[in-house]
Design a protein around this motif. Structure first.
Motif, PDB file in Angstrom:
ATOM      1  N   ASN A 210       0.813  -1.198   0.000  1.00 45.41           N
ATOM      2  CA  ASN A 210       0.000   0.000   0.000  1.00 45.41           C
ATOM      3  C   ASN A 210       0.862   1.269   0.000  1.00 45.41           C
ATOM      4  OD1 ASN A 210      -2.230   1.687   0.412  1.00 45.41           O
ATOM      5  ND2 ASN A 210      -2.040   1.494   2.626  1.00 45.41           N
ATOM      6  N   GLU A 211       0.706   2.110  -1.039  1.00 48.35           N
ATOM      7  CA  GLU A 211       1.410   3.401  -1.166  1.00 48.35           C
ATOM      8  C   GLU A 211       2.930   3.249  -1.149  1.00 48.35           C
ATOM      9  OE1 GLU A 211      -0.249   6.126   1.687  1.00 48.35           O
ATOM     10  OE2 GLU A 211      -2.027   6.393   0.446  1.00 48.35           O
ATOM     11  N   ILE A 212       3.387   2.147  -1.681  1.00 43.49           N
ATOM     12  CA  ILE A 212       4.833   1.895  -1.707  1.00 43.49           C
ATOM     13  C   ILE A 212       5.560   2.953  -2.534  1.00 43.49           C
ATOM     14  CG2 ILE A 212       4.686   0.344  -3.708  1.00 43.49           C
ATOM     15  CD1 ILE A 212       6.886  -1.273  -2.445  1.00 43.49           C
ATOM     16  N   ASP A 213       4.835   3.525  -3.495  1.00 38.40           N
ATOM     17  CA  ASP A 213       5.448   4.534  -4.364  1.00 38.40           C
ATOM     18  C   ASP A 213       5.696   5.843  -3.618  1.00 38.40           C
ATOM     19  OD1 ASP A 213       2.653   4.351  -4.246  1.00 38.40           O
ATOM     20  OD2 ASP A 213       2.398   5.606  -6.008  1.00 38.40           O
ATOM     21  N   ALA A 214       5.048   6.009  -2.465  1.00 43.09           N
ATOM     22  CA  ALA A 214       5.199   7.272  -1.731  1.00 43.09           C
ATOM     23  C   ALA A 214       6.029   7.098  -0.469  1.00 43.09           C
ATOM     24  CB  ALA A 214       3.810   7.820  -1.376  1.00 43.09           C
ATOM     25  N   ASP A 215       6.531   5.895  -0.246  1.00 42.16           N
ATOM     26  CA  ASP A 215       7.200   5.613   1.027  1.00 42.16           C
ATOM     27  C   ASP A 215       8.508   4.857   0.792  1.00 42.16           C
ATOM     28  OD1 ASP A 215       8.016   4.659   3.511  1.00 42.16           O
ATOM     29  OD2 ASP A 215       5.966   4.346   4.225  1.00 42.16           O
ATOM     30  N   GLY A 216       9.605   5.604   0.849  1.00 43.11           N
ATOM     31  CA  GLY A 216      10.923   5.041   0.556  1.00 43.11           C
ATOM     32  C   GLY A 216      11.308   3.902   1.493  1.00 43.11           C
ATOM     33  N   ARG A 217      10.890   4.002   2.757  1.00 37.75           N
ATOM     34  CA  ARG A 217      11.237   2.949   3.712  1.00 37.75           C
ATOM     35  C   ARG A 217      10.532   1.651   3.374  1.00 37.75           C
ATOM     36  NH1 ARG A 217      13.467   4.283   8.548  1.00 37.75           N
ATOM     37  NH2 ARG A 217      12.071   2.971   9.759  1.00 37.75           N
ATOM     38  N   LYS A 218       9.273   1.766   3.006  1.00 36.45           N
ATOM     39  CA  LYS A 218       8.521   0.572   2.585  1.00 36.45           C
ATOM     40  C   LYS A 218       9.174  -0.076   1.377  1.00 36.45           C
ATOM     41  CE  LYS A 218       3.736   1.058   3.901  1.00 36.45           C
ATOM     42  NZ  LYS A 218       2.357   1.363   3.487  1.00 36.45           N
ATOM     43  N   ARG A 219       9.653   0.808   0.467  1.00 34.90           N
ATOM     44  CA  ARG A 219      10.287   0.297  -0.746  1.00 34.90           C
ATOM     45  C   ARG A 219      11.537  -0.519  -0.396  1.00 34.90           C
ATOM     46  NH1 ARG A 219       9.116   4.964  -3.340  1.00 34.90           N
ATOM     47  NH2 ARG A 219      11.194   5.823  -3.051  1.00 34.90           N
ATOM     48  N   HIS A 220      12.282  -0.047   0.595  1.00 39.86           N
ATOM     49  CA  HIS A 220      13.472  -0.792   1.033  1.00 39.86           C
ATOM     50  C   HIS A 220      13.082  -2.158   1.597  1.00 39.86           C
ATOM     51  CE1 HIS A 220      16.533   2.050   0.160  1.00 39.86           C
ATOM     52  NE2 HIS A 220      16.024   2.987   0.926  1.00 39.86           N
ATOM     53  N   VAL A 221      12.028  -2.181   2.405  1.00 37.15           N
ATOM     54  CA  VAL A 221      11.583  -3.447   2.995  1.00 37.15           C
ATOM     55  C   VAL A 221      11.191  -4.406   1.883  1.00 37.15           C
ATOM     56  CG1 VAL A 221       9.807  -4.557   4.402  1.00 37.15           C
ATOM     57  CG2 VAL A 221      10.853  -2.427   5.179  1.00 37.15           C
ATOM     58  N   GLY A 245       0.887   3.502  -9.724  1.00 37.56           N
ATOM     59  CA  GLY A 245       2.139   3.885  -9.064  1.00 37.56           C
ATOM     60  C   GLY A 245       2.753   2.710  -8.317  1.00 37.56           C
ATOM     61  N   GLU A 246       1.898   1.964  -7.632  1.00 40.25           N
ATOM     62  CA  GLU A 246       2.386   0.780  -6.905  1.00 40.25           C
ATOM     63  C   GLU A 246       2.897  -0.272  -7.889  1.00 40.25           C
ATOM     64  OE1 GLU A 246      -0.838   1.378  -3.244  1.00 40.25           O
ATOM     65  OE2 GLU A 246      -1.098  -0.266  -4.674  1.00 40.25           O
ATOM     66  N   VAL A 247       2.161  -0.456  -8.990  1.00 42.12           N
ATOM     67  CA  VAL A 247       2.567  -1.445  -9.992  1.00 42.12           C
ATOM     68  C   VAL A 247       3.938  -1.098 -10.565  1.00 42.12           C
ATOM     69  CG1 VAL A 247       2.052  -2.353 -12.294  1.00 42.12           C
ATOM     70  CG2 VAL A 247       0.220  -2.121 -10.607  1.00 42.12           C
ATOM     71  N   ASP A 248       4.142   0.172 -10.926  1.00 38.37           N
ATOM     72  CA  ASP A 248       5.431   0.593 -11.484  1.00 38.37           C
ATOM     73  C   ASP A 248       6.559   0.313 -10.508  1.00 38.37           C
ATOM     74  OD1 ASP A 248       4.086   1.427 -13.686  1.00 38.37           O
ATOM     75  OD2 ASP A 248       4.102   3.569 -13.164  1.00 38.37           O
ATOM     76  N   CYS A 249       6.272   0.632  -9.268  1.00 38.39           N
ATOM     77  CA  CYS A 249       7.267   0.446  -8.223  1.00 38.39           C
ATOM     78  C   CYS A 249       7.608  -1.033  -8.034  1.00 38.39           C
ATOM     79  CB  CYS A 249       6.669   1.011  -6.950  1.00 38.39           C
ATOM     80  SG  CYS A 249       7.854   1.710  -5.878  1.00 38.39           S
TER      81      CYS A 249
END
Ligand code: C2E
Ligand code: MG
Ligand code: MG
Ligand code: MG
Length: 288
Positions: A210-221, A245-249
């Protein structure tokens, strides 16, 4: 007893509690026999490849079409079914429905393909001695190849009795059945499960997507989970994918598969067949 205290707040409290309890009891009474009355339905949510958005498989999700209350979602009755033991009949029915549906869809749309169905198994079902037998029986009765069935277990289900779980999974794996660890990241000692259990697929809980595209820490996890899974030869499905946005990420992070409202909600049989027709439009025979 509340009445003897006069018209105080205790009486109000009791009334509110009473109403809630009464509603739960009514739901419990209604659930009893819902299966026999034909009120349960299976909906199918596509699990897609992030490379080409093609459907790889479906997760079977139970719904209850209550004659008066309308659609009731599993979150509102699975726990009840577990408490009353009805989950055994419901789970067995789901397994049969899902296996037989996918067998038919494979025949109509993609006989040589890898289309699979993923079925949720609750901890209570899992605890049965005859669980392995029941799964094999469903496959035998429906004719679905074991390789086309995945069972989704949660970490808490696996935790209940780790040794027996391991034994059951290995036995079923020996027959070709695969396992997904559901809601990954929300349970305990996730990493030790990956080493001990024959897990084929990780389903990353939607709270990490959820909202991974807006949250750099989540992206790292997520990046770390995907890398870990890749090293262990485990596939990854991102649950609850809702936006482009989430799909692209997810694609950028090399996540293999996704499931979520962005691609499709859970569908009834007809709607799922429309999607399958679009994907496999090579003139194969269609179910009526
Ligand atoms: P689950 O196994 O994690 O299933 C995914 C849930 O997320 C489904 O809810 C699905 O409709 C929902 N979902 C899918 N994509 C999205 C999205 O993009 N956004 C959001 N917000 N939600 C999404 P559902 O169908 O209400 O099921 C809830 C839970 O009930 C399931 O979670 C599963 O644990 C349980 N369940 C469902 N069917 C069965 C069953 O046949 N047997 C058992 N034991 N449990 C079941
Ligand atoms: Mg699931
Ligand atoms: Mg899940
Ligand atoms: Mg979930």
């Amino acid at each position: 007893r509340a009445k003897s205290r006069g018209r105080g707040r205790w009486e109000l409290f009791d009334d509110a509690m009473g109403a809630q309890v009464a509603e739960q009891l009514q739901l419990e009474r209604d659930l009893h026999g819902a299966l026999e009355r034909g009120e349960l339905r299976v909906h199918y949510q596509p699990i897609v490849s992030l490379q080409d958005s093609r459907i790889q498989g479906f997760e079977a999700l139970v719904r209850w079409e209550h004659p008066e209350k309308g659609w009731i979602m599993p979150g509102d009755f699975i726990l009840l079914a577990e408490e009353t033991g009805q989950i055994h009949a419901i789970g067995q029915w789901m397994l049969h429905q899902a296996c037989s549906q996918i067998r038919r869809w494979r025949e109509s749309f993609d006989p040589q393909g890898a289309l699979y169905v993923s079925v949720n198994v609750s901890a209570v079902e899992f605890a049965r001695r005859d669980f392995v037998q029941r799964v094999l029986e469903a496959l035998h009765a429906t004719g679905l190849p074991p390789q086309r069935l995945k069972l989704e277990i949660t970490e808490s289900a696996a935790m209940a009795d780790p040794e027996r779980t391991q034994g059951q999974l290995k036995e079923l794996q020996g027959h070709g059945i695969q396992f997904s660890l559901d809601d990954f990241g929300t349970g305990f000692s996730s990493l030790s499960h990956l080493l001990q259990l024959p897990i084929h697929t990780l389903k990353i809980d939607r709270s990490f997507v959820n909202e991974i595209d807006a949250d750099g820490r989540k992206r790292h996890v997520l990046d770390t989970i995907v890398a870990l899974a890749r090293n262990l030869d485990i596939e990854v499905v991102a649950e609850g994918t809702e936006t482009s946005g989430e799909v692209d990420c997810l694609s950028a992070l090399n996540c293999h598969y996704a499931q979520g409202f962005y691609f499709s909600h859970a569908l009834d049989q007809k709607a799922a067949e429309v999607m399958l027709s679009k994907q496999f439009d090579a003139g194969a025979e269609r179910p009526e």
